[in-house]
Scaffold this motif. Sequence first.
Motif, PDB file in Angstrom:
ATOM      1  N   LYS A  29       0.836  -1.207   0.000  1.00  0.00           N
ATOM      2  CA  LYS A  29       0.000   0.000   0.000  1.00  0.00           C
ATOM      3  C   LYS A  29       0.865   1.250   0.000  1.00  0.00           C
ATOM      4  CE  LYS A  29      -3.979  -1.867   2.475  1.00  0.00           C
ATOM      5  NZ  LYS A  29      -4.785  -1.735   3.700  1.00  0.00           N
ATOM      6  N   HIS A  30       0.363   2.288  -0.678  1.00  0.00           N
ATOM      7  CA  HIS A  30       1.049   3.573  -0.748  1.00  0.00           C
ATOM      8  C   HIS A  30       0.432   4.538   0.261  1.00  0.00           C
ATOM      9  CE1 HIS A  30       2.230   1.726  -4.474  1.00  0.00           C
ATOM     10  NE2 HIS A  30       3.021   2.739  -4.789  1.00  0.00           N
ATOM     11  N   THR A  31       1.260   5.165   1.068  1.00  0.00           N
ATOM     12  CA  THR A  31       0.815   6.223   1.977  1.00  0.00           C
ATOM     13  C   THR A  31       1.369   7.535   1.432  1.00  0.00           C
ATOM     14  OG1 THR A  31       0.826   4.727   3.862  1.00  0.00           O
ATOM     15  CG2 THR A  31       0.862   7.090   4.346  1.00  0.00           C
ATOM     16  N   ILE A  32       0.453   8.463   1.138  1.00  0.00           N
ATOM     17  CA  ILE A  32       0.810   9.751   0.549  1.00  0.00           C
ATOM     18  C   ILE A  32       1.000  10.754   1.696  1.00  0.00           C
ATOM     19  CG2 ILE A  32       0.088  11.545  -1.069  1.00  0.00           C
ATOM     20  CD1 ILE A  32       0.384   8.728  -2.348  1.00  0.00           C
ATOM     21  N   LEU A  33       2.129  11.446   1.698  1.00  0.00           N
ATOM     22  CA  LEU A  33       2.466  12.365   2.784  1.00  0.00           C
ATOM     23  C   LEU A  33       2.509  13.804   2.281  1.00  0.00           C
ATOM     24  CD1 LEU A  33       5.473  10.218   4.013  1.00  0.00           C
ATOM     25  CD2 LEU A  33       3.195  10.272   5.026  1.00  0.00           C
ATOM     26  N   GLY A  34       1.794  14.706   2.946  1.00  0.00           N
ATOM     27  CA  GLY A  34       1.907  16.141   2.685  1.00  0.00           C
ATOM     28  C   GLY A  34       1.433  16.590   1.319  1.00  0.00           C
ATOM     29  N   VAL A  35       0.178  16.347   0.979  1.00  0.00           N
ATOM     30  CA  VAL A  35      -0.363  16.763  -0.314  1.00  0.00           C
ATOM     31  C   VAL A  35      -0.489  18.286  -0.353  1.00  0.00           C
ATOM     32  CG1 VAL A  35      -2.390  16.648  -1.831  1.00  0.00           C
ATOM     33  CG2 VAL A  35      -1.625  14.601  -0.614  1.00  0.00           C
ATOM     34  N   PHE A  36      -0.056  18.904  -1.465  1.00  0.00           N
ATOM     35  CA  PHE A  36      -0.214  20.353  -1.620  1.00  0.00           C
ATOM     36  C   PHE A  36      -0.494  20.700  -3.077  1.00  0.00           C
ATOM     37  CE2 PHE A  36       4.311  19.447  -1.944  1.00  0.00           C
ATOM     38  CZ  PHE A  36       4.767  20.258  -2.969  1.00  0.00           C
ATOM     39  N   SER A  37      -1.046  21.901  -3.307  1.00  0.00           N
ATOM     40  CA  SER A  37      -1.410  22.304  -4.672  1.00  0.00           C
ATOM     41  C   SER A  37      -0.838  23.663  -5.061  1.00  0.00           C
ATOM     42  CB  SER A  37      -2.934  22.326  -4.826  1.00  0.00           C
ATOM     43  OG  SER A  37      -3.491  23.208  -3.884  1.00  0.00           O
ATOM     44  N   ASN A  38      -0.139  24.319  -4.118  1.00  0.00           N
ATOM     45  CA  ASN A  38       0.519  25.572  -4.470  1.00  0.00           C
ATOM     46  C   ASN A  38       1.787  25.723  -3.641  1.00  0.00           C
ATOM     47  OD1 ASN A  38      -0.835  26.031  -2.055  1.00  0.00           O
ATOM     48  ND2 ASN A  38      -1.114  28.192  -2.476  1.00  0.00           N
ATOM     49  N   ILE A  39       2.643  26.630  -4.086  1.00  0.00           N
ATOM     50  CA  ILE A  39       3.913  26.893  -3.415  1.00  0.00           C
ATOM     51  C   ILE A  39       3.973  28.389  -3.135  1.00  0.00           C
ATOM     52  CG2 ILE A  39       6.429  26.902  -3.697  1.00  0.00           C
ATOM     53  CD1 ILE A  39       6.036  24.474  -5.589  1.00  0.00           C
ATOM     54  N   ARG A  40       4.327  28.735  -1.908  1.00  0.00           N
ATOM     55  CA  ARG A  40       4.476  30.150  -1.542  1.00  0.00           C
ATOM     56  C   ARG A  40       5.953  30.432  -1.299  1.00  0.00           C
ATOM     57  NH1 ARG A  40      -0.554  32.789   0.778  1.00  0.00           N
ATOM     58  NH2 ARG A  40       1.020  34.371   1.162  1.00  0.00           N
ATOM     59  N   ALA A  41       6.381  31.615  -1.744  1.00  0.00           N
ATOM     60  CA  ALA A  41       7.777  32.008  -1.574  1.00  0.00           C
ATOM     61  C   ALA A  41       7.844  33.472  -1.160  1.00  0.00           C
ATOM     62  CB  ALA A  41       8.531  31.800  -2.882  1.00  0.00           C
ATOM     63  N   ARG A  42       8.863  33.807  -0.391  1.00  0.00           N
ATOM     64  CA  ARG A  42       9.051  35.197   0.037  1.00  0.00           C
ATOM     65  C   ARG A  42       9.668  36.035  -1.080  1.00  0.00           C
ATOM     66  NH1 ARG A  42       7.989  34.916   5.438  1.00  0.00           N
ATOM     67  NH2 ARG A  42       8.822  33.183   6.611  1.00  0.00           N
ATOM     68  N   GLU A  43      10.550  35.410  -1.844  1.00  0.00           N
ATOM     69  CA  GLU A  43      11.226  36.133  -2.925  1.00  0.00           C
ATOM     70  C   GLU A  43      11.518  35.193  -4.084  1.00  0.00           C
ATOM     71  OE1 GLU A  43      15.803  36.028  -1.346  1.00  0.00           O
ATOM     72  OE2 GLU A  43      14.471  37.528  -0.447  1.00  0.00           O
ATOM     73  N   PHE A  44      11.776  35.793  -5.244  1.00  0.00           N
ATOM     74  CA  PHE A  44      12.049  35.029  -6.463  1.00  0.00           C
ATOM     75  C   PHE A  44      13.381  35.465  -7.042  1.00  0.00           C
ATOM     76  CE2 PHE A  44       7.568  34.618  -5.813  1.00  0.00           C
ATOM     77  CZ  PHE A  44       7.290  33.335  -6.232  1.00  0.00           C
ATOM     78  N   PRO A  45      14.098  34.579  -7.728  1.00  0.00           N
ATOM     79  CA  PRO A  45      13.740  33.174  -7.966  1.00  0.00           C
ATOM     80  C   PRO A  45      13.780  32.363  -6.674  1.00  0.00           C
ATOM     81  CG  PRO A  45      15.964  33.611  -8.743  1.00  0.00           C
ATOM     82  CD  PRO A  45      15.405  34.924  -8.299  1.00  0.00           C
ATOM     83  N   VAL A  46      13.035  31.242  -6.691  1.00  0.00           N
ATOM     84  CA  VAL A  46      12.985  30.351  -5.543  1.00  0.00           C
ATOM     85  C   VAL A  46      13.235  28.924  -6.019  1.00  0.00           C
ATOM     86  CG1 VAL A  46      10.492  29.981  -5.663  1.00  0.00           C
ATOM     87  CG2 VAL A  46      11.653  29.737  -3.463  1.00  0.00           C
TER      88      VAL A  46
END
Length: 127
Positions: free
Chosen positions: A24-41
């Motif tokens: 069985k697969h256990t999925i850890l920490g699902v997310f759909s966006n990334i936030r950054a303080r500055e770019f490039p990141v």
Amino acid sequence: MKSKPQVLAWLTCDGVHIDPGSGKHTILGVFSNIRAREFPVTHPRMIWFLTISDVPAGKHMIRITLGLDPMNMNPLIEREFESAGPLQRINLINEINNLNFDEPGDYSIVIEVDDEPLLATSITVSN
């Protein structure tokens, strides 16, 4: 008639654990966006977890590309996988390390199997 591969699941997450006893697969920490303080990141590590079915028996090639401009995508993953036949559900764990984002935006992700597009989605990178 040849079946076309179908996407059953697509997740962006921190990790996937496969239980050695059950498989069985256990999925850890699902997310759909990334936030950054500055770019490039640079995002240090993520997993793109994909489950597909209806893949004809044999060897196949998966390609995953990413970009802000859908006409100018960067290939991130290109690898071979094998299918036992169209009834098999295939879990593909694609690890992405040190992914750079030059600016905020909605980055397109395109998944292809044997040069046929299966899924076009996106990930939002914002500040």
